[in-house]
Design an enzyme around this catalytic site. Structure first.
Site, PDB file in Angstrom:
ATOM      1  N   HIS A  98       0.834  -1.214   0.000  1.00 47.53           N
ATOM      2  CA  HIS A  98       0.000   0.000   0.000  1.00 47.53           C
ATOM      3  C   HIS A  98       0.869   1.265   0.000  1.00 47.53           C
ATOM      4  CE1 HIS A  98      -3.594   2.344   1.609  1.00 47.53           C
ATOM      5  NE2 HIS A  98      -2.597   3.115   1.991  1.00 47.53           N
ATOM      6  N   GLU A  99       1.862   1.303   0.877  1.00 51.65           N
ATOM      7  CA  GLU A  99       2.720   2.500   0.949  1.00 51.65           C
ATOM      8  C   GLU A  99       3.498   2.690  -0.348  1.00 51.65           C
ATOM      9  OE1 GLU A  99       2.217   4.635   3.158  1.00 51.65           O
ATOM     10  OE2 GLU A  99       1.044   3.346   4.478  1.00 51.65           O
TER      11      GLU A  99
ATOM     12  N   HIS B 289       1.403   4.402  -2.846  1.00 48.32           N
ATOM     13  CA  HIS B 289       1.411   5.867  -2.716  1.00 48.32           C
ATOM     14  C   HIS B 289       2.632   6.457  -3.411  1.00 48.32           C
ATOM     15  CE1 HIS B 289      -2.037   6.314  -0.196  1.00 48.32           C
ATOM     16  NE2 HIS B 289      -1.521   5.747   0.889  1.00 48.32           N
TER      17      HIS B 289
ATOM     18  N   HIS C  70      -5.750   7.118  -2.075  1.00 46.75           N
ATOM     19  CA  HIS C  70      -6.596   6.060  -1.505  1.00 46.75           C
ATOM     20  C   HIS C  70      -7.812   5.808  -2.384  1.00 46.75           C
ATOM     21  CE1 HIS C  70      -4.677   7.022   2.577  1.00 46.75           C
ATOM     22  NE2 HIS C  70      -4.206   5.871   2.152  1.00 46.75           N
TER      23      HIS C  70
HETATM   24 ZN   LIG Z   1      -2.432   5.057   2.589  1.00 49.48          ZN
END
Ligand SMILES: [Zn+2]
Length: 229
Positions: free
Chosen positions: A115-116, A119, A125
């Site tokens: 997830h990171e 980004h 998101h």
């Molecule tokens: Zn996040």
């Protein structure tokens, strides 16, 4: 948004208009159409968590993470992955004024590191997508203490004509304070998927995440058979 067509030139000029966020700066696309993201680790980063997460974004995409040699000169456009006590990425896509920093530790969970990195590649998101209200109902009154409301705010995103995805690695579970829910799937069949997709040991970027990434970096035709780690 959605349905927006870009000519190659317009795409280039609008490199920063990408679910993926309208203000994220993408990593440069090389002459060979590959997107190489140089990175280095700082501190005791758990490589048994990090390595599979890096590979998970490479598989079936044109993104390649390249570990920088210790002697390599530092320049601003690189990814700095730091052992930390929280899970945070400072910018979406490239940080224009220094390295792009990703802070991770074991409690980020299996999907959390993926997830990171999402980004860092430019992803906003999933629950902030411009079309999210068609798919989820937000109950901000139930937000967990310490979670800022902007984590659920609607953003201007380029969704690349890729549908909203309940299995996105970039979607929060939507769990609220004291067993309540901040986010409820409009299609109840997807509620459980939404709750757990990111947190299982089998977590990976979803098909839609990969599709979005490849469209963002103009390698939508990328075939898995081309994959060389
Ligand atoms: Zn996040």
């Amino acid at each position: 948004m959605g349905g927006v067509e870009f000519s190659p030139m317009t795409l280039n000029q609008n490199a920063a208009t990408r679910n993926i966020w309208s203000k994220s700066i993408p990593w440069p696309i090389g002459a060979d159409a590959m997107v190489v993201v140089p990175y280095r680790c700082e501190g005791a980063v758990n490589l048994t968590r990090l390595e599979p997460a890096l590979r998970s974004w490479e598989k079936e995409t044109c993104v390649r993470f390249r570990e920088m040699a210790a002697s390599e000169k530092l320049h601003d456009t690189y990814l700095l992955i730091r052992a930390s006590t929280h899970c945070t990425t400072a910018t979406l896509g490239i940080n224009p004024s220094g390295p792009t920093t990703v802070d991770i530790f074991d409690a980020c969970g299996y999907g959390g590191v993926i997830h990171e990195l999402g980004h860092a590649l430019g992803f906003m998101h999933e629950q902030c997508r411009s079309d999210r209200d068609k798919y989820v109902i937000i109950h901000l009154e139930n937000i967990r203490k310490g979670v800022p409301a902007y984590e659920y705010s609607l953003k201007s995103t380029n969704n690349f004509d890729v549908p909203f995805d309940y299995t996105s690695i970039m979607l929060y579970s939507g769990a609220g304070e004291n067993g309540t829910r901040v986010m409820v799937a409009r299609n109840p069949l997807f509620q459980t998927v939404m709750d757990y997709a990111q947190y299982l040991p089998t977590a990976t970027p979803s098909f839609m995440n990969i599709k979005t990434l490849n469209r963002n970096y103009r390698c939508d035709n990328f075939a898995q058979s081309d994959y060389q780690p």
